[in-house]
Write a protein that holds these residues in place. Structure first.
Motif, PDB file in Angstrom:
ATOM      1  N   ALA A 176      11.547   7.452   3.034  1.00 18.35           N
ATOM      2  CA  ALA A 176      12.937   7.596   2.593  1.00 18.35           C
ATOM      3  C   ALA A 176      13.796   6.393   2.969  1.00 18.35           C
ATOM      4  N   THR A 177      13.442   5.713   4.051  1.00 13.49           N
ATOM      5  CA  THR A 177      14.262   4.577   4.496  1.00 13.49           C
ATOM      6  C   THR A 177      13.670   3.239   4.066  1.00 13.49           C
ATOM      7  N   GLY A 178      12.612   3.297   3.272  1.00 16.50           N
ATOM      8  CA  GLY A 178      12.023   2.053   2.757  1.00 16.50           C
ATOM      9  C   GLY A 178      11.213   1.286   3.786  1.00 16.50           C
ATOM     10  N   ARG A 179      10.827   1.936   4.890  1.00 16.99           N
ATOM     11  CA  ARG A 179      10.066   1.236   5.934  1.00 16.99           C
ATOM     12  C   ARG A 179       8.564   1.498   5.867  1.00 16.99           C
ATOM     13  N   ILE A 180       8.127   2.247   4.878  1.00 15.21           N
ATOM     14  CA  ILE A 180       6.709   2.593   4.818  1.00 15.21           C
ATOM     15  C   ILE A 180       5.853   1.322   4.641  1.00 15.21           C
ATOM     16  N   GLY A 181       6.439   0.288   4.033  1.00 15.66           N
ATOM     17  CA  GLY A 181       5.715  -0.974   3.831  1.00 15.66           C
ATOM     18  C   GLY A 181       5.382  -1.670   5.136  1.00 15.66           C
ATOM     19  N   ASP A 182       6.081  -1.320   6.222  1.00 13.64           N
ATOM     20  CA  ASP A 182       5.829  -1.963   7.522  1.00 13.64           C
ATOM     21  C   ASP A 182       4.644  -1.313   8.244  1.00 13.64           C
ATOM     22  N   ILE A 183       4.203  -0.178   7.728  1.00 12.36           N
ATOM     23  CA  ILE A 183       3.137   0.567   8.411  1.00 12.36           C
ATOM     24  C   ILE A 183       1.778   0.168   7.849  1.00 12.36           C
ATOM     25  N   THR A 184       0.807  -0.057   8.736  1.00 11.42           N
ATOM     26  CA  THR A 184      -0.538  -0.380   8.251  1.00 11.42           C
ATOM     27  C   THR A 184      -1.387   0.891   8.280  1.00 11.42           C
ATOM     28  N   PHE A 185      -2.416   0.870   7.447  1.00 12.44           N
ATOM     29  CA  PHE A 185      -3.272   2.050   7.298  1.00 12.44           C
ATOM     30  C   PHE A 185      -4.702   1.668   7.621  1.00 12.44           C
ATOM     31  N   ASP A 186      -5.473   2.638   8.107  1.00 15.58           N
ATOM     32  CA  ASP A 186      -6.881   2.354   8.381  1.00 15.58           C
ATOM     33  C   ASP A 186      -7.723   2.620   7.124  1.00 15.58           C
ATOM     34  N   LEU A 188      -9.357   5.009   6.265  1.00 13.29           N
ATOM     35  CA  LEU A 188      -9.247   6.379   5.760  1.00 13.29           C
ATOM     36  C   LEU A 188      -7.816   6.684   5.309  1.00 13.29           C
ATOM     37  N   ASN A 189      -7.035   5.625   5.114  1.00 11.72           N
ATOM     38  CA  ASN A 189      -5.634   5.749   4.662  1.00 11.72           C
ATOM     39  C   ASN A 189      -4.746   6.493   5.653  1.00 11.72           C
ATOM     40  N   ARG A 190      -5.126   6.453   6.937  1.00 14.78           N
ATOM     41  CA  ARG A 190      -4.291   7.090   7.960  1.00 14.78           C
ATOM     42  C   ARG A 190      -3.312   6.052   8.512  1.00 14.78           C
ATOM     43  N   PRO A 191      -2.027   6.413   8.678  1.00  9.48           N
ATOM     44  CA  PRO A 191      -1.087   5.446   9.258  1.00  9.48           C
ATOM     45  C   PRO A 191      -1.485   5.105  10.699  1.00  9.48           C
ATOM     46  N   GLN A 192      -1.618   3.818  10.968  1.00  4.91           N
ATOM     47  CA  GLN A 192      -2.100   3.420  12.290  1.00  4.91           C
ATOM     48  C   GLN A 192      -1.133   3.783  13.402  1.00  4.91           C
ATOM     49  N   THR A 193       0.134   3.903  13.065  1.00  2.31           N
ATOM     50  CA  THR A 193       1.128   4.313  14.072  1.00  2.31           C
ATOM     51  C   THR A 193       0.637   5.525  14.858  1.00  2.31           C
ATOM     52  N   PHE A 194      -0.012   6.440  14.160  1.00  2.00           N
ATOM     53  CA  PHE A 194      -0.429   7.688  14.808  1.00  2.00           C
ATOM     54  C   PHE A 194      -1.936   7.771  15.051  1.00  2.00           C
ATOM     55  N   PHE A 195      -2.707   6.971  14.322  1.00  2.00           N
ATOM     56  CA  PHE A 195      -4.159   7.186  14.360  1.00  2.00           C
ATOM     57  C   PHE A 195      -4.954   5.952  14.782  1.00  2.00           C
ATOM     58  N   LYS A 196      -4.301   5.000  15.438  1.00  2.00           N
ATOM     59  CA  LYS A 196      -5.058   3.823  15.881  1.00  2.00           C
ATOM     60  C   LYS A 196      -5.729   4.097  17.221  1.00  2.00           C
ATOM     61  N   SER A 197      -5.002   4.711  18.120  1.00  2.00           N
ATOM     62  CA  SER A 197      -5.558   4.967  19.449  1.00  2.00           C
ATOM     63  C   SER A 197      -6.313   6.305  19.447  1.00  2.00           C
ATOM     64  N   PHE A 198      -7.007   6.551  20.546  1.00  2.00           N
ATOM     65  CA  PHE A 198      -7.784   7.782  20.660  1.00  2.00           C
ATOM     66  C   PHE A 198      -6.975   8.879  21.365  1.00  2.00           C
ATOM     67  N   THR A 199      -7.391  10.123  21.148  1.00  6.53           N
ATOM     68  CA  THR A 199      -6.727  11.248  21.799  1.00  6.53           C
ATOM     69  C   THR A 199      -6.696  11.028  23.312  1.00  6.53           C
ATOM     70  N   GLN A 200      -7.707  10.325  23.798  1.00  5.71           N
ATOM     71  CA  GLN A 200      -7.815  10.096  25.236  1.00  5.71           C
ATOM     72  C   GLN A 200      -6.650   9.258  25.784  1.00  5.71           C
ATOM     73  N   THR A 201      -6.046   8.438  24.925  1.00  5.52           N
ATOM     74  CA  THR A 201      -4.930   7.612  25.384  1.00  5.52           C
ATOM     75  C   THR A 201      -3.783   8.511  25.822  1.00  5.52           C
ATOM     76  N   MET A 235     -13.561   9.990  21.094  1.00  4.37           N
ATOM     77  CA  MET A 235     -14.099   9.620  19.773  1.00  4.37           C
ATOM     78  C   MET A 235     -13.138   9.956  18.639  1.00  4.37           C
ATOM     79  N   THR A 236     -11.960  10.471  18.959  1.00  7.35           N
ATOM     80  CA  THR A 236     -11.057  10.974  17.913  1.00  7.35           C
ATOM     81  C   THR A 236      -9.778  10.148  17.858  1.00  7.35           C
ATOM     82  N   HIS A 237      -9.426   9.722  16.650  1.00  6.53           N
ATOM     83  CA  HIS A 237      -8.192   8.951  16.495  1.00  6.53           C
ATOM     84  C   HIS A 237      -7.012   9.910  16.324  1.00  6.53           C
ATOM     85  N   SER A 238      -6.172   9.970  17.329  1.00 11.42           N
ATOM     86  CA  SER A 238      -4.944  10.773  17.223  1.00 11.42           C
ATOM     87  C   SER A 238      -4.016  10.375  18.359  1.00 11.42           C
ATOM     88  N   SER A 239      -2.759  10.776  18.222  1.00 14.46           N
ATOM     89  CA  SER A 239      -1.769  10.431  19.258  1.00 14.46           C
ATOM     90  C   SER A 239      -1.312  11.680  20.007  1.00 14.46           C
TER      91      SER A 239
END
Ligand code: SF4
Ligand code: SF4
Length: 320
Positions: A176-186, A188-201, A235-239
Motif C-alpha cells: 500500500a505504501t509502495g515499498r514492496i519493491g525494496d523487499i527481496t524474495f527467496d 520460494l517467493n518468500r519475503p526475506q524480511t521474515f524468512f531469511k533467518s531460522f526459527t532458532q534466531t 532448519m526452518t526459515h521463519s522469524s
C-alpha cells in the motif's frame, strides 16, 4: 486507496483468524492509516450472493480496479481438474482465481495451503489441491511458473500454518505504501524480511542447543528441543523468535518444538507415525543437522560441548 480482495479456497480459516489478530499494524490500521479498502473478505464482507458475483466480475472487467488479490487455502482441482468440489459464487473458485490474478497488481498467497498446497495437498491428495504458484517445493501451481501479476512480480508467498499476523499486515502495508519493491524474495517467493533467518534466531534455548543440554518433555523450562523432541528450528526459515506471537511468546519459548510450518515439506508426513516429535537419529546423531554444518564436525562439537557444559546450562531458566 488500495483495493484489496481476499478469497478463500480449501481452508480452515486459520489465516483469517491470524489476520484479524494482527497487532502491528492491526486490520483497522490498514484501513484507517494505510488506505486499504477491503472490497470483500469472507469474514468481513457485507455483500452476499449476486452482489459478490457482480463485484468479482467488475474486478475482472476492470470496472473496479484490483490492487491486491489475497488468497487463503488451497486451490482445489477435484474432481478430475474441474474444481467443482470448491464452488464459490456460482463458479469453481479456481476459475475466479485464474481470471482475477490476471487483473490484480499484486497477488498474495497467505498460509501454507495457498502457497504450496499445505495439509490438503498431502498424499493421496483427494482434493487435487495445489498452491497458487507452487505444489510443495515444485514451481507451477494453478498460475504456472511464468506467472507475473500486473506489477511484474510473481505471487508473494507468506507461508505458515497459520502465517504470523504481522507478516501478513506488514506485507500489505509495504504494498500500500509502495515499498514492496525494496523487499527481496527467496527462491520460494518468500519475503526475506521474515524468512531469511531460522526459527532458532532469537530462541531462548540457544545456549542449551550449543551445550547439547536436551529437554525430554514438552513444556520443560530448560533444555533444547532439538536433540530428543524433533525441533525443526535450525532448519526452518521463519522469524517466530524475532517477531513474537501475540507479542509475547513463541512455540519454543513455551517448550513446544518448531514443526517447520513455513517450509513446503510441512507437515513432514513422510515420517513414521508417532515420530513427529522424536528426533530422527543414526547411531545417536540427528539425521538432519543444521544447514551448512558438516556431520563429522557436528559429532566432534557435540562431544566437546556436552563435556564443557557449565552447570547453569542444565538449570531451569525460568527459576527466579
Ligand atoms: S529449541 Fe529449537 S529453535 Fe530453540 S535452540 Fe533448540 S533447536 Fe533451536
Ligand atoms: S515456531 Fe515453527 S512451527 Fe511454530 S509457527 Fe514458527 S515456523 Fe511454524
Amino acid at each position: 486507496m488500495t483495493n484489496l480482495l481476499w478469497l478463500q479456497g480449501g481452508a480452515c480459516s486459520g489465516n483469517t483468524m491470524s489476520f484479524l489478530n494482527a497487532e502491528e499494524p492491526t486490520v483497522c490500521d490498514l484501513v484507517t492509516d494505510f488506505g486499504i479498502n477491503v472490497l470483500w473478505h469472507p469474514s468481513l464482507g457485507t455483500e452476499l450472493g449476486d452482489n459478490v458475483q457482480r463485484l468479482l466480475w467488475d474486478c475482472i472487467s476492470g470496472r473496479v480496479s484490483l490492487d491486491v488479490l489475497v488468497f487463503e487455502g488451497s486451490v482445489v482441482n477435484a474432481p478430475n481438474g474441474t474444481g467443482e468440489w470448491n464452488r464459490f459464487a456460482n463458479r469453481p473458485m479456481k476459475s475466479w482465481l485464474a481470471d482475477l490474478a490476471q487483473v490484480a497488481n499484486y497477488v498474495v498467497a497467505v498460509g501454507d495451503c495457498a502457497t504450496w498446497g499445505g495439509i490438503p495437498a498431502m498424499e493421496p491428495n483427494p482434493s487435487e489441491s495445489q498452491g497458487l504458484q507452487f505444489l510443495k517445493r515444485e514451481q507451477g501451481g494453478l498460475l504456472g511458473e511464468e506467472f507475473r501479476s500486473k506489477s511484474g512480480v510473481p505471487v508473494i508467498n507468506i507461508p505458515g500454518c497459520p502465517a504470523h499476523p504481522d507478516w501478513i499486515t506488514q506485507i500489505l502495508v509495504a504494498i500500500a505504501t509502495g515499498r514492496i519493491g525494496d523487499i527481496t524474495f527467496d527462491e520460494l517467493n518468500r519475503p526475506q524480511t521474515f524468512f531469511k533467518s531460522f526459527t532458532q534466531t532469537g530462541c531462548t534455548r540457544n545456549i542449551h542447543f550449543a551445550y547439547k543440554a536436551s529437554a525430554a518433555e514438552f513444556g520443560q523450562r530448560k533444555g533444547c528441543l532439538f536433540y530428543d523432541l524433533g525441533c525443526r528450528g535450525p532448519m526452518t526459515h521463519s522469524s517466530c523468535n524475532r517477531i513474537l506471537w501475540n507479542r509475547v511468546s513463541s512455540k519454543t519459548r513455551v517448550g513446544m518444538p518448531c514443526l517447520g510450518c513455513t517450509e513446503p515439506e510441512f507437515p513432514f508426513y513422510d515420517l513414521k507415525p508417532g515420530t513427529v516429535f522424536k528426533t530422527q537419529t543414526v547411531m545417536g546423531v540427528p539425521k538432519e543437522s543444521p544447514p551448512g554444518v558438516n556431520k563429522i564436525d557436528y559429532v566432534l562439537l557435540s562431544i566437546v560441548s556436552k563435556d564443557v557444559a557449565p552447570g547453569w546450562a542444565e538449570e531451569d531458566f525460568f527459576t527466579v
